[in-house]
Design a protein around this motif. Structure first.
Motif, PDB file in Angstrom:
ATOM      1  N   ALA A 152       0.817  -1.215   0.000  1.00  0.00           N
ATOM      2  CA  ALA A 152       0.000   0.000   0.000  1.00  0.00           C
ATOM      3  C   ALA A 152       0.845   1.258   0.000  1.00  0.00           C
ATOM      4  O   ALA A 152       0.310   2.365  -0.028  1.00  0.00           O
ATOM      5  CB  ALA A 152      -0.937   0.009   1.212  1.00  0.00           C
ATOM      6  N   THR A 157       2.635   0.260  -4.403  1.00  0.00           N
ATOM      7  CA  THR A 157       1.499   0.510  -5.290  1.00  0.00           C
ATOM      8  C   THR A 157       1.908   0.383  -6.751  1.00  0.00           C
ATOM      9  O   THR A 157       1.211  -0.248  -7.564  1.00  0.00           O
ATOM     10  CB  THR A 157       0.926   1.911  -5.030  1.00  0.00           C
ATOM     11  N   GLN A 161       0.952  -2.562  -9.764  1.00  0.00           N
ATOM     12  CA  GLN A 161       0.404  -2.192 -11.067  1.00  0.00           C
ATOM     13  C   GLN A 161       1.281  -2.708 -12.208  1.00  0.00           C
ATOM     14  O   GLN A 161       0.781  -3.271 -13.194  1.00  0.00           O
ATOM     15  CB  GLN A 161       0.260  -0.673 -11.166  1.00  0.00           C
ATOM     16  N   LEU A 182      -6.969  -1.271   0.094  1.00  0.00           N
ATOM     17  CA  LEU A 182      -6.347  -0.466  -0.954  1.00  0.00           C
ATOM     18  C   LEU A 182      -5.571  -1.341  -1.933  1.00  0.00           C
ATOM     19  O   LEU A 182      -5.613  -1.119  -3.148  1.00  0.00           O
ATOM     20  CB  LEU A 182      -5.409   0.566  -0.330  1.00  0.00           C
ATOM     21  N   VAL A 183      -4.853  -2.323  -1.408  1.00  0.00           N
ATOM     22  CA  VAL A 183      -4.075  -3.221  -2.261  1.00  0.00           C
ATOM     23  C   VAL A 183      -4.997  -4.026  -3.166  1.00  0.00           C
ATOM     24  O   VAL A 183      -4.703  -4.241  -4.344  1.00  0.00           O
ATOM     25  CB  VAL A 183      -3.189  -4.140  -1.396  1.00  0.00           C
ATOM     26  N   ARG A 185      -7.947  -3.055  -4.249  1.00  0.00           N
ATOM     27  CA  ARG A 185      -8.470  -2.139  -5.265  1.00  0.00           C
ATOM     28  C   ARG A 185      -7.407  -1.809  -6.315  1.00  0.00           C
ATOM     29  O   ARG A 185      -7.733  -1.470  -7.447  1.00  0.00           O
ATOM     30  CB  ARG A 185      -8.979  -0.844  -4.620  1.00  0.00           C
ATOM     31  N   ASN A 186      -6.152  -1.905  -5.936  1.00  0.00           N
ATOM     32  CA  ASN A 186      -5.056  -1.615  -6.856  1.00  0.00           C
ATOM     33  C   ASN A 186      -4.808  -2.746  -7.842  1.00  0.00           C
ATOM     34  O   ASN A 186      -4.020  -2.594  -8.768  1.00  0.00           O
ATOM     35  CB  ASN A 186      -3.774  -1.317  -6.066  1.00  0.00           C
ATOM     36  N   ARG A 300      -0.266   4.570 -12.139  1.00  0.00           N
ATOM     37  CA  ARG A 300      -0.931   5.701 -11.502  1.00  0.00           C
ATOM     38  C   ARG A 300      -0.562   5.682 -10.027  1.00  0.00           C
ATOM     39  O   ARG A 300      -1.000   4.823  -9.277  1.00  0.00           O
ATOM     40  CB  ARG A 300      -2.435   5.589 -11.671  1.00  0.00           C
ATOM     41  N   ALA A 302      -0.285   6.380  -6.055  1.00  0.00           N
ATOM     42  CA  ALA A 302      -1.150   6.784  -4.948  1.00  0.00           C
ATOM     43  C   ALA A 302      -0.437   7.874  -4.172  1.00  0.00           C
ATOM     44  O   ALA A 302       0.772   7.789  -3.941  1.00  0.00           O
ATOM     45  CB  ALA A 302      -1.444   5.597  -4.037  1.00  0.00           C
ATOM     46  N   GLY A 325       0.658   5.255   0.010  1.00  0.00           N
ATOM     47  CA  GLY A 325       1.150   5.922  -1.179  1.00  0.00           C
ATOM     48  C   GLY A 325       2.265   6.900  -0.859  1.00  0.00           C
ATOM     49  O   GLY A 325       2.861   6.891   0.216  1.00  0.00           O
TER      50      GLY A 325
END
Length: 331
Positions: A152, A157, A161, A182-183, A185-186, A300, A302, A325
């Motif tokens: 995270a 992050t 990705q 968060l992870v 959702r990433n 992108r 964070a 982030g």
């Protein structure tokens, strides 16, 4: 201008919000009206007077080396066409980023790609270039199984990705339910809370008969040790940090040759000279790659923002792992 100044080494509360004279760009330099300034763990070490990749500054000093904003003045020998451009820069050896105005050499500038905010650009010029440097040490593809510690965080992050874009199976480790969410959702295939003692069993259950091929390790300690046990033969343990330790100390967290031979894996510390050597000695190569990935929308970052005046709060939050982030100050 307003800026953050450090008059004495020590705790985060030593960072003071003050009024200083506006800087003037010299020959070959520009002045940036700062819209976002990056905060790095190295900043917290220098604030304490600890040695690291940058020299301990003379006091008083304005910390920070990552800025994004608009050029509002140019010095001699600089193309006047730079005026008014949206740019991002890593200031290099000279600090001065925690301020409303910052001066740097024109050679350090990158124009901010369309669609990228100043805060995101700051994340990519620092955290992004480090991520690109780490990725030089491995090749990711559909057969890869990557474990990302501190998934995270700013680098974590981006690693998640990038690995997903390469088709890899990605397992992200994070501390606490909010960070795990968060992870997920990433885009991680599996996100687990390393604060629970059963997380290695969850990873093994998810992988079934597969083993991890690469471990991106920025935490060290017991978490790293448990993750190393998930690597299969030929796996890579890439170390680029350790919680509560300086990069110099983290270099000692690679495994001894005897253990590497027994496990059939490799272990290497990738920050600093090893990373720069692979980039041909030019850190701008990594910055260009990072900005290109962000500009194309493949990465992108964070960001976790704080007002410039709250730099002390930002430092404290970063040191206590209360951020997600890249930490960014907004004047």
């Amino acid at each position: 201008m307003h800026a953050i100044r450090l008059h004495a080494f020590g705790p985060a509360d030593n960072l003071r919000y003050e009024t200083l004279p506006d800087p003037t760009p010299g020959a070959g330099q520009v002045r940036i009206s700062v819209a976002a300034a990056g905060v790095h763990l190295v900043d917290t070490a220098l604030r304490k007077g600890l040695p690291g990749p940058y020299p301990i500054p003379e006091l008083p000093t304005v910390p920070g080396r990552e800025v994004a904003g608009t050029i509002d003045a140019v010095g001699a020998e600089v193309d006047p066409g730079w005026a008014g451009k949206q740019v991002v820069a890593h200031l290099g050896m000279a600090p001065g980023g925690y301020a409303e105005l910052a001066v740097t050499e024109v050679a350090r500038l990158h124009e901010i790609p369309s669609g990228l905010s100043p805060a995101e650009a700051v994340a990519m010029i620092g955290t992004g270039r480090t991520t690109m440097g780490i990725l030089q040490f491995t090749e990711l593809g559909p057969d890869s199984v990557a474990i990302v510690t501190a998934a995270a965080g700013g680098i974590g992050t981006l690693l998640v990705q990038y690995a997903k874009n390469a088709g890899a199976t990605v397992i992200g480790l994070a501390g606490g339910a909010a960070k795990v969410e968060l992870v997920q959702r990433n885009g991680a295939d599996l996100a687990v809370d390393y604060l629970g003692s059963d997380w290695p069993a969850k990873v093994r259950g998810f992988l079934a008969d597969r083993r991890a091929t690469v471990l991106f390790d920025s935490v060290g300690g017991d978490i790293a040790r448990a993750a190393i046990d998930l690597l299969g033969k030929g796996g890579q343990h890439l170390v680029f940090g350790a919680s509560g330790q300086s990069p110099k100390d983290a270099a000692a967290l690679t495994l001894p040759d005897t253990e590497l031979a027994a496990r059939g894996i490799t272990s290497e510390f990738v920050l600093g000279p090893p990373m720069l050597q692979r980039a041909g000695g030019d850190v701008r190569v990594l910055e260009d790659r990072a900005m290109a990935e962000a500009g194309a929308g493949r990465l992108r970052p964070a960001v976790h923002t704080f007002p410039l005046a709250d730099a002390a709060t930002a430092h404290h939050a970063l040191e206590t792992r209360a951020t997600t982030g890249k930490v960014v100050l907004i004047p």
